[in-house]
Each structure stands twice: as C-alpha cells, then as structure tokens.
Design a protein around this motif. Structure first.
Motif, mmCIF file in Angstrom:
data_model
loop_
_atom_site.group_PDB
_atom_site.id
_atom_site.type_symbol
_atom_site.label_atom_id
_atom_site.label_comp_id
_atom_site.label_asym_id
_atom_site.label_seq_id
_atom_site.Cartn_x
_atom_site.Cartn_y
_atom_site.Cartn_z
ATOM 1 N N LEU A 180 21.503 -38.983 -2.050
ATOM 2 C CA LEU A 180 22.930 -38.675 -1.847
ATOM 3 C C LEU A 180 23.844 -39.502 -2.588
ATOM 4 O O LEU A 180 25.090 -38.997 -2.694
ATOM 5 C CB LEU A 180 23.142 -38.246 -0.482
ATOM 6 N N MET A 181 23.472 -40.719 -2.977
ATOM 7 C CA MET A 181 24.275 -41.882 -3.618
ATOM 8 C C MET A 181 24.746 -41.391 -4.730
ATOM 9 O O MET A 181 24.066 -42.261 -5.938
ATOM 10 C CB MET A 181 23.758 -43.064 -3.268
ATOM 11 N N LYS A 182 25.450 -40.419 -5.132
ATOM 12 C CA LYS A 182 26.020 -39.908 -6.197
ATOM 13 C C LYS A 182 27.425 -39.711 -6.481
ATOM 14 O O LYS A 182 28.063 -39.530 -5.360
ATOM 15 C CB LYS A 182 25.092 -38.675 -6.960
ATOM 16 N N SER A 183 27.960 -39.894 -7.621
ATOM 17 C CA SER A 183 29.480 -39.463 -7.991
ATOM 18 C C SER A 183 29.647 -38.318 -7.638
ATOM 19 O O SER A 183 28.967 -37.317 -7.831
ATOM 20 C CB SER A 183 29.851 -40.079 -9.279
ATOM 21 N N GLY A 184 30.563 -37.994 -6.703
ATOM 22 C CA GLY A 184 31.107 -36.810 -6.221
ATOM 23 C C GLY A 184 30.427 -36.356 -4.655
ATOM 24 O O GLY A 184 31.106 -35.443 -4.082
ATOM 25 N N THR A 185 29.792 -37.195 -4.196
ATOM 26 C CA THR A 185 29.172 -36.679 -2.787
ATOM 27 C C THR A 185 30.223 -37.460 -1.782
ATOM 28 O O THR A 185 30.688 -38.403 -2.047
ATOM 29 C CB THR A 185 27.850 -37.639 -2.441
ATOM 30 N N GLU A 186 30.409 -36.670 -0.865
ATOM 31 C CA GLU A 186 31.244 -37.211 0.229
ATOM 32 C C GLU A 186 30.642 -37.945 1.205
ATOM 33 O O GLU A 186 29.475 -37.710 1.530
ATOM 34 C CB GLU A 186 32.063 -35.872 0.969
ATOM 35 N N ASN A 187 31.262 -38.991 1.731
ATOM 36 C CA ASN A 187 30.414 -39.956 2.838
ATOM 37 C C ASN A 187 30.034 -39.053 3.932
ATOM 38 O O ASN A 187 28.700 -39.754 4.735
ATOM 39 C CB ASN A 187 31.427 -41.141 3.250
ATOM 40 N N GLN A 188 30.656 -38.000 4.399
ATOM 41 C CA GLN A 188 29.876 -37.391 5.611
ATOM 42 C C GLN A 188 28.715 -36.725 5.387
ATOM 43 O O GLN A 188 28.015 -36.324 6.193
ATOM 44 C CB GLN A 188 31.092 -36.179 5.872
ATOM 45 N N ALA A 189 28.328 -36.343 3.946
ATOM 46 C CA ALA A 189 26.999 -35.925 3.937
ATOM 47 C C ALA A 189 26.068 -36.914 4.138
ATOM 48 O O ALA A 189 24.725 -36.425 4.519
ATOM 49 C CB ALA A 189 26.828 -35.654 2.360
ATOM 50 N N VAL A 190 26.160 -38.329 3.879
ATOM 51 C CA VAL A 190 25.259 -39.219 4.324
ATOM 52 C C VAL A 190 24.887 -39.384 5.930
ATOM 53 O O VAL A 190 23.999 -39.443 6.536
ATOM 54 C CB VAL A 190 25.756 -40.461 3.764
ATOM 55 N N THR A 191 26.353 -39.198 6.267
ATOM 56 C CA THR A 191 26.380 -39.253 7.891
ATOM 57 C C THR A 191 25.370 -38.314 8.626
ATOM 58 O O THR A 191 24.374 -38.671 9.353
ATOM 59 C CB THR A 191 27.804 -39.275 8.472
ATOM 60 N N ASN A 192 25.659 -36.983 7.892
ATOM 61 C CA ASN A 192 24.896 -35.849 8.624
ATOM 62 C C ASN A 192 23.378 -36.031 8.259
ATOM 63 O O ASN A 192 22.429 -35.587 9.128
ATOM 64 C CB ASN A 192 25.418 -34.544 7.770
ATOM 65 N N VAL A 193 22.871 -36.366 6.946
ATOM 66 C CA VAL A 193 21.549 -36.313 6.858
ATOM 67 C C VAL A 193 20.891 -37.285 7.471
ATOM 68 O O VAL A 193 19.643 -37.124 8.261
ATOM 69 C CB VAL A 193 21.348 -36.475 5.140
ATOM 70 N N VAL A 194 21.336 -38.729 7.748
ATOM 71 C CA VAL A 194 21.013 -39.542 8.743
ATOM 72 C C VAL A 194 20.626 -39.169 10.276
ATOM 73 O O VAL A 194 19.527 -39.325 10.544
ATOM 74 C CB VAL A 194 21.644 -40.938 8.799
ATOM 75 N N SER A 240 35.705 -39.866 2.330
ATOM 76 C CA SER A 240 36.054 -40.545 0.993
ATOM 77 C C SER A 240 34.763 -39.846 0.188
ATOM 78 O O SER A 240 33.892 -39.416 0.623
ATOM 79 C CB SER A 240 35.891 -42.051 0.721
ATOM 80 N N THR A 241 35.016 -39.946 -1.135
ATOM 81 C CA THR A 241 34.150 -39.320 -2.175
ATOM 82 C C THR A 241 33.411 -40.673 -3.026
ATOM 83 O O THR A 241 34.442 -41.337 -3.550
ATOM 84 C CB THR A 241 34.629 -38.388 -3.012
ATOM 85 N N PHE A 242 32.211 -40.723 -3.020
ATOM 86 C CA PHE A 242 31.785 -41.477 -3.886
ATOM 87 C C PHE A 242 31.921 -41.335 -5.432
ATOM 88 O O PHE A 242 32.376 -40.214 -5.847
ATOM 89 C CB PHE A 242 30.073 -41.553 -3.901
ATOM 90 N N GLU A 243 32.306 -42.569 -6.027
ATOM 91 C CA GLU A 243 32.727 -42.533 -7.551
ATOM 92 C C GLU A 243 31.817 -43.612 -8.566
ATOM 93 O O GLU A 243 31.213 -44.346 -7.745
ATOM 94 C CB GLU A 243 34.148 -43.065 -7.710
ATOM 95 N N LEU A 244 31.732 -42.833 -9.706
ATOM 96 C CA LEU A 244 31.035 -43.638 -10.600
ATOM 97 C C LEU A 244 31.400 -45.458 -10.619
ATOM 98 O O LEU A 244 32.437 -45.619 -10.447
ATOM 99 C CB LEU A 244 31.153 -43.040 -12.127
ATOM 100 N N TYR A 245 30.224 -46.016 -10.887
ATOM 101 C CA TYR A 245 30.393 -47.518 -11.084
ATOM 102 C C TYR A 245 30.752 -48.152 -9.647
ATOM 103 O O TYR A 245 31.062 -49.450 -9.513
ATOM 104 C CB TYR A 245 31.407 -47.948 -11.806
ATOM 105 N N GLU A 246 30.857 -47.548 -8.429
ATOM 106 C CA GLU A 246 31.013 -48.168 -7.137
ATOM 107 C C GLU A 246 29.604 -48.588 -6.575
ATOM 108 O O GLU A 246 28.483 -48.238 -7.115
ATOM 109 C CB GLU A 246 31.663 -47.157 -6.121
ATOM 110 N N VAL A 247 29.539 -49.547 -5.605
ATOM 111 C CA VAL A 247 28.421 -50.210 -5.183
ATOM 112 C C VAL A 247 28.433 -50.202 -3.622
ATOM 113 O O VAL A 247 29.632 -50.307 -2.999
ATOM 114 C CB VAL A 247 28.573 -51.785 -5.568
ATOM 115 N N TYR A 248 27.188 -49.920 -3.094
ATOM 116 C CA TYR A 248 27.384 -49.709 -1.582
ATOM 117 C C TYR A 248 26.221 -50.419 -0.953
ATOM 118 O O TYR A 248 25.033 -50.566 -1.761
ATOM 119 C CB TYR A 248 27.344 -48.090 -1.188
#
Length: 524
Positions: A180-194, A240-248
């Motif tokens: 899910l770590m792609k530009s445009g994905t919302e952080n809640q999506a990762v919360t939910n899938v975990v 929040s929403t993931f954006e291009l060139y961010e690092v996590y």
C-alpha cells in the motif's frame, strides 16, 4: 559492504544552561533535503539501508542460547559506528552514525529494551522470540530495520502454535503494508490492513504503535500511521495521504495477547532530544544535554553510549521533566504472551515503492492453523511479493529498468524544459550554455568528473541514455543543477536545432575553436 568504501565534528555545543544549536538541528525550511531535491540523498538513504541490514544480520547471528542482551545491543551499536565511519571519510561536515540504538526485546517485552551496565541483564534461551530493532543514518538520512527470530530454530524444524501465529501475522502484515506504500494511499488503509491480517491469525497489533515518516535528521516526521487504535486514538490521529518522494519506516508489532503494552519496573535508557529550551539547574543535566547535542543531535540515543552513564542517569530526570528529552519507555505485554516485530524503510519513488531495509523471511518454516481469509488482502500480499525485483526474469517493464536516480533526473529535465531561459540567444546550442559547469570553481573538487556531468545533461536533454555517475560526481551534479538551471535554456525540440552564429562574431570564433579541440563540443 565493500562498495561503501568507494562511496563518499561538528561545531561544538555552547557551554551554558540553554540548549545549543547543532548541525543536526537543521532548519527545516532552509536546509532539509529530500530525495526529490537532492540526487545524492537517495544514495545516502540506500547506504544507510545497507549498513542497517548488514548490522542486524550480524546481531542475529549472535542470538544464540546463553547470549546476553546487553552484549548484543553493544555489538549492534558498535557495528553501526564502524560501518558508517567507512563512508564519506573526506567529508568532515557529513554527520553519520546511530539513528536508533540497538534494542533486543525478548518474548513479551514489546520494544526499547537496551540495558545499561548497571541494569539487570537478560540471557537468551532456546525458544525465545527475540526482536532486534536498530537504525543508521548517513548525513541525517535514516534507515531503520527490525526483525524477529526464534532462538535455536533451524530450517529443518517447523515452528508451530502461537509463535507461528505471531511471526506469520507480523510478516504478512508487513508485506501487505508495503503493497500500500504508494503515492495517493491514505494512512488509514495501512492501519486497516495490518488489523485484518492480525485478526486472520487470531492475534492483535500492539495498540497505538506508530510508524513515522522520515526526514533528514528527523526520525519522527510529520505524517504517521497508527496500528490498532482505541476509540480516542482513532478520533485524534491525523489522517494523511502518502506523496511521491516521501520516506517511511513501517513498524509492525503483533501480539499473541490483547495488544496492551505497558511500562513495568524496567527503567528507560533510550531518549531523544526535543527542540524545547529551558534553563537547567543541575550541572549534571547541563553536561548531559551538551554531550547529547554534540554527539547525537536530534537522533535517539542510549545512555550506555555516553561518556559516563552514571552521571548521565543523574541528569536525565530534570531534562525529561522539562521536556528537553523525550523518553522511549520499555513496554511489555502480559507475561504469558509473546510479541513479534518487523520494520522496513521505504522510499516512495516514481517507479514504485523501494524497500531499502528489511531481511528475508521464510513463511514455510512456520505452520499455523490460522490464515488470512480476506481475498483482497491475499491479492495485495501476492502483488507485494511479486513486485520485488527478480533478476532472473528478463520481462521487466521499461519503467522498472530505470534506476531511481534516473527517474529523478527525468523529473528535473521536464522541469527544465518548461522553464524560460535567461540567455539572449534562444537558439544557442546547449553545449555552450553548459560550459560554465567546467568553470564553476577556480579550484574544482577533487575526484569530481565535471566532463561527465556535462555529458550526462546533454544526453538527457537529447533523450539519450546517460552514464551512471559515481557518488561524488552525483553529489556535485545535484549542487550544480540547482545553481545553473536558471542559466540553462531548454528548448522543447530534441535534439536541439542547428545554430549558425553571426559571421565574425566572438561566438563563431569560440565555437570553431571548441569543435577543433573536442568532438564532445560539436553543436548538433
């Protein structure tokens, strides 16, 4: 690690009662660099990632029955310092070292266990579930990693029961999060899938644990991802929403119990300096803060790694009470439960997410009666696994073949082509507009191939394949690009049109002279 040898202290803190400034505390508006703005930043991230992966493997190799946790933590920190010392040797102002001290948390201990010499140590036994967590940085570009192992296990014996459940749940949750770590994905999506993956194995994510965005010299960035939030946390946590060139740094912790982590009687040894200021009263507190500022800056540190851990312990309470230091408390689940952890660092690049830390994990070594039932999550995990580079498969796409640094250059080229040049001669060949790259400094930086910089810009502007630059030249190119792009006229035509200077002009003379000296200067 041999490649790092080929790749490329700070001003002292002021002695006083206020927190001094340090190079590690860079002004975010003026000095913070990102992988989109600095071409060499991605190289620094990957260098830090290679170091973190190398070190954690070294620590894991020593996780055997009878090993002491304090020795393992000291080993990890020592290896990080040794390996980071091998890079950018000639760049005296480049800070590097520990981004997160080595922690070894066993069984129901959730995180942040890194004991001092004065603390009660823990000895590993066969069957223990051991979580190793650490991080390294190069010039403030951080790469964190965590992995879980079972002491005494071997490929020939399958692990079953609750240990298998939590290891598989943590692994697959980590893989799903990566997908899910792609530009445009919302952080809640990762919360939910975990959450979904953990429930499939009858487990619970540790409540309220955060994964953070990483920035230069900042381990807890602005954006974050929460796992298993309670009602209050769910309402308060910022979307929040993931954006291009961010690092996590994606940190997944899964428990066999209820996921309720709490402090016990183990005292905290890990801290991080905040940006607060306060007039400290105790000499020990001022000395502690001065040493932290000089050695660690804004990076988390362990009291064990300071000059005198006993004196440091004396100064900690006042610094913490006035919020000058932020503690990382040691947390525990219930005594009969176990916790697994996997952490990886990911760069969100134009050609997809790039995982720079994280070790391989063999799920076939674990046998569980539980499994993931959600079909969408299954597809996500499968796609995440398939998206990893496969050197044996020649049928990769054109985008996948492009290296990260070239994708960034392509983006900058498009920016350049859209600019209006400041040169008075709109048809001036690009060759001559870039001559200043060779003449930028009266004393060029040793080891930088200025001709290669010039040649690569030409190649890119003409749509040709550029040559890969060595890290030192890449770093200088990044600087020169910013300095000179306002002086470079980029026409939309590729290749550039033929240009005939006015007869008898100085430009005609210079062009003729240059063409005679080198074919590289011929005007196409």
């Amino acid at each position: 690690m041999s490649n790092m040898d080929k790749v490329m202290q700070s001003e002292a803190a002021k002695d006083g009662v206020m927190i001094p400034n340090n190079m590690a505390d860079k002004d975010t508006d003026e000095q913070e660099e990102t992988i989109a703005e600095d071409l060499v930043a991605i190289q620094k991230y990957k260098m830090a990632g290679e170091i973190s992966n190398f070190v954690i493997q070294g620590v894991i190799s020593q996780c055997v029955a009878g090993a002491l946790v304090r020795d393992l933590c000291s080993l990890g920190d020592r290896l990080v310092l040794e390996e980071t010392a091998k890079v950018f040797k000639k760049e005296k102002d480049v800070k590097k070292g520990i981004a997160f001290p080595t922690c070894v948390s066993v069984n129901n201990c959730v995180c942040h266990f890194s004991p001092l010499a004065s603390d009660t140590d823990v000895e590993l036994n066969d069957g223990d579930v051991v979580k190793i967590d650490l991080g390294a940085h190069v010039d403030g570009f951080i790469a964190s990693v965590a992995h879980t192992v079972v002491v005494g296990s071997s490929p020939s014996t399958q692990i079953t029961g609750r240990k298998a459940d939590i290891l598989l749940a943590a692994h697959y949750a980590s893989e799903a999060a990566f997908g899910l770590m792609k530009s445009g994905t919302e952080n809640q999506a990762v919360t939910n899938v975990v959450q979904t993956v953990a429930e499939g194995f009858q487990c619970k994510p540790i409540i309220g644990m955060l994964s953070h965005q990483l920035k230069q010299f900042e381990i807890n960035g602005e954006k974050s991802i929460i796992q298993n939030p309670n009602e209050k946390q769910r309402k308060e946590h910022e979307k929040s929403t993931f954006e291009l060139y961010e690092v996590y740094a994606i940190d997944v912790l899964i428990s066999s119990g209820e996921g309720m982590a709490k402090e016990m009687d183990t005292h905290t040894t890990l801290f991080k300096k905040n940006k607060e200021t306060y007039a400290l009263n105790k000499k020990a507190s001022r000395a502690l803060l001065k040493e932290v500022n000089l050695k660690c800056g804004t990076m988390p540190f362990c009291l064990r790694n300071l000059e005198d851990e006993q004196k440091a312990c004396v100064g900690v309470p006042e610094c913490v009470s006035h919020k000058l230091l932020e503690p990382f408390p040691v947390l525990y689940e219930e005594p009969n439960e176990i916790v697994a952890q996997f952490k990886f660092t990911v760069l969100l690049m134009p050609n997809g997410p790039q995982k720079i830390t994280g070790l391989s994990f063999d799920p076939t070594a674990f046998q569980s009666e539980n499994s993931i039932t959600d079909e969408e999550v299954k597809k996500l995990i499968t796609s995440s696994t398939r998206s990893k580079p496969n050197k044996k498969n020649p049928e990769t796409t054109e985008v996948a073949k492009k290296p990260d640094w070239l994708m960034i250059l392509d983006t900058k080229i498009e920016e350049l082509r859209a600019m209006k040049g400041v040169d008075d001669s709109p048809n001036l060949p690009l060759d001559f507009q870039l001559q200043s790259l060779h003449e930028t400094r009266s004393a060029p930086v040793q080891g930088v191939d200025y001709a290669a910089i010039h040649g690569n810009i030409l190649a890119l502007m003409r749509g040709e394949e550029p040559k890969k630059l060595d890290p030192g030249t890449m770093a200088k190119f990044s600087q020169l690009w910013q300095l000179h792009k306002q002086r470079i006229l980029a026409l939309p035509e590729v290749p550039f049109p033929e240009f005939q200077p006015k007869a008898g002009s100085a430009l005609e003379s210079k062009m003729e002279s240059t063409e005679q000296n080198s074919e590289n200067w011929s005007a196409d």
